[in-house]
Design a protein around this motif. Structure first.
Motif, PDB file in Angstrom:
ATOM      1  N   ILE A   1       0.242  11.254  -2.185  1.00  0.00           N
ATOM      2  CA  ILE A   1       1.267  11.767  -1.088  1.00  0.00           C
ATOM      3  C   ILE A   1       0.557  12.556  -0.034  1.00  0.00           C
ATOM      4  O   ILE A   1      -0.049  13.331  -0.493  1.00  0.00           O
ATOM      5  CB  ILE A   1       2.301  12.675  -1.930  1.00  0.00           C
ATOM      6  N   LEU A   2       0.996  12.184   1.235  1.00  0.00           N
ATOM      7  CA  LEU A   2       0.324  12.839   2.437  1.00  0.00           C
ATOM      8  C   LEU A   2       1.355  13.629   3.171  1.00  0.00           C
ATOM      9  O   LEU A   2       2.674  13.205   3.143  1.00  0.00           O
ATOM     10  CB  LEU A   2      -0.316  11.984   3.450  1.00  0.00           C
ATOM     11  N   PHE A   3       1.127  15.013   3.158  1.00  0.00           N
ATOM     12  CA  PHE A   3       2.138  15.828   4.073  1.00  0.00           C
ATOM     13  C   PHE A   3       1.689  16.284   5.277  1.00  0.00           C
ATOM     14  O   PHE A   3       0.646  16.583   5.460  1.00  0.00           O
ATOM     15  CB  PHE A   3       2.475  17.062   3.107  1.00  0.00           C
ATOM     16  N   ASP A   4       2.390  15.974   6.329  1.00  0.00           N
ATOM     17  CA  ASP A   4       1.972  16.205   7.786  1.00  0.00           C
ATOM     18  C   ASP A   4       2.943  17.491   8.250  1.00  0.00           C
ATOM     19  O   ASP A   4       4.003  17.269   8.541  1.00  0.00           O
ATOM     20  CB  ASP A   4       2.086  15.201   8.507  1.00  0.00           C
TER      21      ASP A   4
ATOM     22  N   LEU B   1       0.839  -0.917  -0.064  1.00  0.00           N
ATOM     23  CA  LEU B   1      -0.055   0.152   0.098  1.00  0.00           C
ATOM     24  C   LEU B   1       0.847   1.333   0.005  1.00  0.00           C
ATOM     25  O   LEU B   1       0.552   2.200  -0.633  1.00  0.00           O
ATOM     26  CB  LEU B   1      -1.130   0.061   1.039  1.00  0.00           C
ATOM     27  N   ARG B   2       1.876   1.095   0.854  1.00  0.00           N
ATOM     28  CA  ARG B   2       2.715   2.359   0.981  1.00  0.00           C
ATOM     29  C   ARG B   2       3.609   2.693  -0.147  1.00  0.00           C
ATOM     30  O   ARG B   2       4.265   3.833  -0.404  1.00  0.00           O
ATOM     31  CB  ARG B   2       3.382   2.326   2.334  1.00  0.00           C
ATOM     32  N   LYS B   3       3.678   1.698  -1.147  1.00  0.00           N
ATOM     33  CA  LYS B   3       4.382   2.176  -2.339  1.00  0.00           C
ATOM     34  C   LYS B   3       3.511   3.155  -3.158  1.00  0.00           C
ATOM     35  O   LYS B   3       4.016   3.998  -3.943  1.00  0.00           O
ATOM     36  CB  LYS B   3       4.554   0.932  -3.302  1.00  0.00           C
ATOM     37  N   SER B   4       2.058   3.225  -2.922  1.00  0.00           N
ATOM     38  CA  SER B   4       1.236   4.021  -3.700  1.00  0.00           C
ATOM     39  C   SER B   4       0.770   5.257  -2.968  1.00  0.00           C
ATOM     40  O   SER B   4       0.209   6.257  -3.653  1.00  0.00           O
ATOM     41  CB  SER B   4       0.147   3.196  -4.158  1.00  0.00           C
ATOM     42  N   ILE B   5       0.571   5.105  -1.520  1.00  0.00           N
ATOM     43  CA  ILE B   5       0.283   6.002  -0.813  1.00  0.00           C
ATOM     44  C   ILE B   5       1.384   6.559   0.283  1.00  0.00           C
ATOM     45  O   ILE B   5       1.747   5.987   1.002  1.00  0.00           O
ATOM     46  CB  ILE B   5      -0.673   5.835   0.041  1.00  0.00           C
ATOM     47  N   GLY B   6       2.285   7.461  -0.475  1.00  0.00           N
ATOM     48  CA  GLY B   6       3.436   7.966   0.351  1.00  0.00           C
ATOM     49  C   GLY B   6       3.209   9.088   1.277  1.00  0.00           C
ATOM     50  O   GLY B   6       2.247   9.764   1.468  1.00  0.00           O
ATOM     51  N   MET B   7       4.203   9.291   2.055  1.00  0.00           N
ATOM     52  CA  MET B   7       4.236  10.285   3.303  1.00  0.00           C
ATOM     53  C   MET B   7       5.316  11.044   3.587  1.00  0.00           C
ATOM     54  O   MET B   7       6.266  10.358   3.661  1.00  0.00           O
ATOM     55  CB  MET B   7       3.464   9.478   4.418  1.00  0.00           C
ATOM     56  N   VAL B   8       5.114  12.415   3.779  1.00  0.00           N
ATOM     57  CA  VAL B   8       6.175  13.234   4.120  1.00  0.00           C
ATOM     58  C   VAL B   8       5.983  13.756   5.431  1.00  0.00           C
ATOM     59  O   VAL B   8       4.610  14.229   5.656  1.00  0.00           O
ATOM     60  CB  VAL B   8       6.539  14.445   3.235  1.00  0.00           C
ATOM     61  N   PHE B   9       6.806  13.918   6.422  1.00  0.00           N
ATOM     62  CA  PHE B   9       6.478  13.928   7.585  1.00  0.00           C
ATOM     63  C   PHE B   9       6.964  15.702   8.248  1.00  0.00           C
ATOM     64  O   PHE B   9       7.577  16.322   7.390  1.00  0.00           O
ATOM     65  CB  PHE B   9       7.201  13.207   8.761  1.00  0.00           C
ATOM     66  N   GLN B  10       6.492  16.050   9.558  1.00  0.00           N
ATOM     67  CA  GLN B  10       6.883  17.329   9.953  1.00  0.00           C
ATOM     68  C   GLN B  10       8.507  17.656  10.072  1.00  0.00           C
ATOM     69  O   GLN B  10       8.946  18.688   9.344  1.00  0.00           O
ATOM     70  CB  GLN B  10       6.274  17.391  11.256  1.00  0.00           C
ATOM     71  N   GLN B  11       9.142  16.686  10.383  1.00  0.00           N
ATOM     72  CA  GLN B  11      10.883  16.843  10.366  1.00  0.00           C
ATOM     73  C   GLN B  11      11.309  15.977   9.338  1.00  0.00           C
ATOM     74  O   GLN B  11      10.945  14.860   8.938  1.00  0.00           O
ATOM     75  CB  GLN B  11      11.204  16.392  11.926  1.00  0.00           C
ATOM     76  N   PRO B  12      12.228  16.796   8.589  1.00  0.00           N
ATOM     77  CA  PRO B  12      12.965  16.010   7.607  1.00  0.00           C
ATOM     78  C   PRO B  12      13.627  14.813   8.284  1.00  0.00           C
ATOM     79  O   PRO B  12      14.058  14.635   9.317  1.00  0.00           O
ATOM     80  CB  PRO B  12      13.903  16.788   7.205  1.00  0.00           C
ATOM     81  N   THR B  13      13.323  13.605   7.469  1.00  0.00           N
ATOM     82  CA  THR B  13      13.826  12.249   7.895  1.00  0.00           C
ATOM     83  C   THR B  13      14.807  11.679   6.981  1.00  0.00           C
ATOM     84  O   THR B  13      14.215  10.500   6.601  1.00  0.00           O
ATOM     85  CB  THR B  13      12.673  11.268   8.403  1.00  0.00           C
ATOM     86  N   PRO B  14      15.932  12.094   6.294  1.00  0.00           N
ATOM     87  CA  PRO B  14      16.700  11.470   5.318  1.00  0.00           C
ATOM     88  C   PRO B  14      17.241  10.300   6.222  1.00  0.00           C
ATOM     89  O   PRO B  14      17.281  10.363   7.427  1.00  0.00           O
ATOM     90  CB  PRO B  14      17.765  12.302   5.287  1.00  0.00           C
ATOM     91  N   PHE B  15      17.735   9.235   5.375  1.00  0.00           N
ATOM     92  CA  PHE B  15      18.433   8.127   5.878  1.00  0.00           C
ATOM     93  C   PHE B  15      19.987   8.566   6.098  1.00  0.00           C
ATOM     94  O   PHE B  15      20.186   9.231   5.367  1.00  0.00           O
ATOM     95  CB  PHE B  15      18.091   6.904   4.804  1.00  0.00           C
TER      96      PHE B  15
END
Length: 273
Positions: free
Chosen positions: A190-193, A103-117
């Motif tokens: 894409i969901l942006f919080d 599911l999360r291949k198709s519905i992505g999410m970007v969070f409040q704080q940047p979270t680079p690997f």
């Protein structure tokens, strides 16, 4: 609430001829913690391809809780129960059998704080596509890295340091890297919080332009924001949440210029929030 939600003649999420009505829809979605406290009351809201929908309201009103329902993130919270239907391409995904990895291949999410690997810029982009078996060659990987970074308006700033750590970037660049990483999976939602809450004004502007460009490319976007000006700049539609209820929704122009509910009018005038 959408008038279409009241149509009982056809299955939710499809039109009378059987075609898809909305890309993503919530139907009477509720969220309870510990089986007692209801943080979100029956919420119905639709999301479409190429449209940015802003979720606004005071802190603790349920907008982020609702956003996390849309890709089933609340399932990972102990003793959190999500009721109602969440229709993706007309199919209810709010089931115990739904494959979250897929599911999360198709519905992505970007969070409040940047979270680079803790990886290079290149590997940040390629990590998920490699994991899902989508990269067949070095050339394919290079093309995906460039395309994703261009979509996130970051390519020109990092094209000469792709093998350097993503943590060497500024906060705004890190957030756009996270957006590029999400885009690399080619999602249609894409969901942006609160994606700009930790950024300076210049970085905020860059991220807002990126969000608008993403929607203009045909991707469905939902964004939680406390920034009213941001909602008016980037969104096509807006939904106002208050104390666990989705109180009013409509075009962004209508919501901000002619609110129908007094609670929304009071919130926009700064009487609370």
């Amino acid at each position: 609430m959408s008038d279409e939600a009241n149509n009982t003649q056809v299955a939710p999420g499809v039109t009378e001829d059987g075609s898809e009505r909305h890309l993503l829809s919530a139907r009477k979605v509720t969220v309870k913690y510990d089986g007692i406290k209801e943080a979100l009351h029956g919420t119905t809201l639709d999301f479409d391809a190429g449209v940015v929908t802003a979720l606004i309201g005071p802190s603790g009103c349920g907008k982020s809780t609702f956003l996390r329902c849309l890709n089933l993130m609340n399932r990972e919270i102990p003793k959190c129960v999500v009721g109602g239907d969440i229709l993706y391409h007309g199919r209810n995904i709010n089931t115990k059998d739904e494959n979250l990895f897929e599911l999360r291949k198709s519905i992505g999410m970007v969070f409040q704080q940047p979270t680079p690997f803790r990886k290079s810029i290149r590997e940040n982009i390629l990590f998920a596509p490699k994991r899902h078996g989508r990269i067949g060659s070095r050339e394919e990987g290079d093309e995906l890295v460039e395309t994703s970074l261009k979509q996130a308006a970051l390519w020109d700033e990092v094209k000469d340091k792709l093998d350097q750590s993503g943590f060497g970037l500024s906060g705004g660049q890190q957030q756009r890297l996270c957006i590029a990483r999400t885009l690399a999976m080619k999602p249609d939602v894409i969901l942006f919080d609160e994606p700009c809450s930790a950024l300076d004004p210049i970085s905020t502007f860059a991220v807002e332009e990126t969000i608008r460009a993403i929607a203009d490319s045909g991707i469905c976007v939902a964004i939680v924001t406390h920034n009213m000006e941001q909602a008016t700049r980037v969104s096509d539609r807006t939904a106002f949440f208050y104390m666990g209820d989705m109180v009013e929704t409509g075009t962004t122009k209508q919501i901000f210029s002619a609110p129908k509910d007094q609670r929304l009018a009071d919130y926009l005038s700064g009487r609370f929030g």
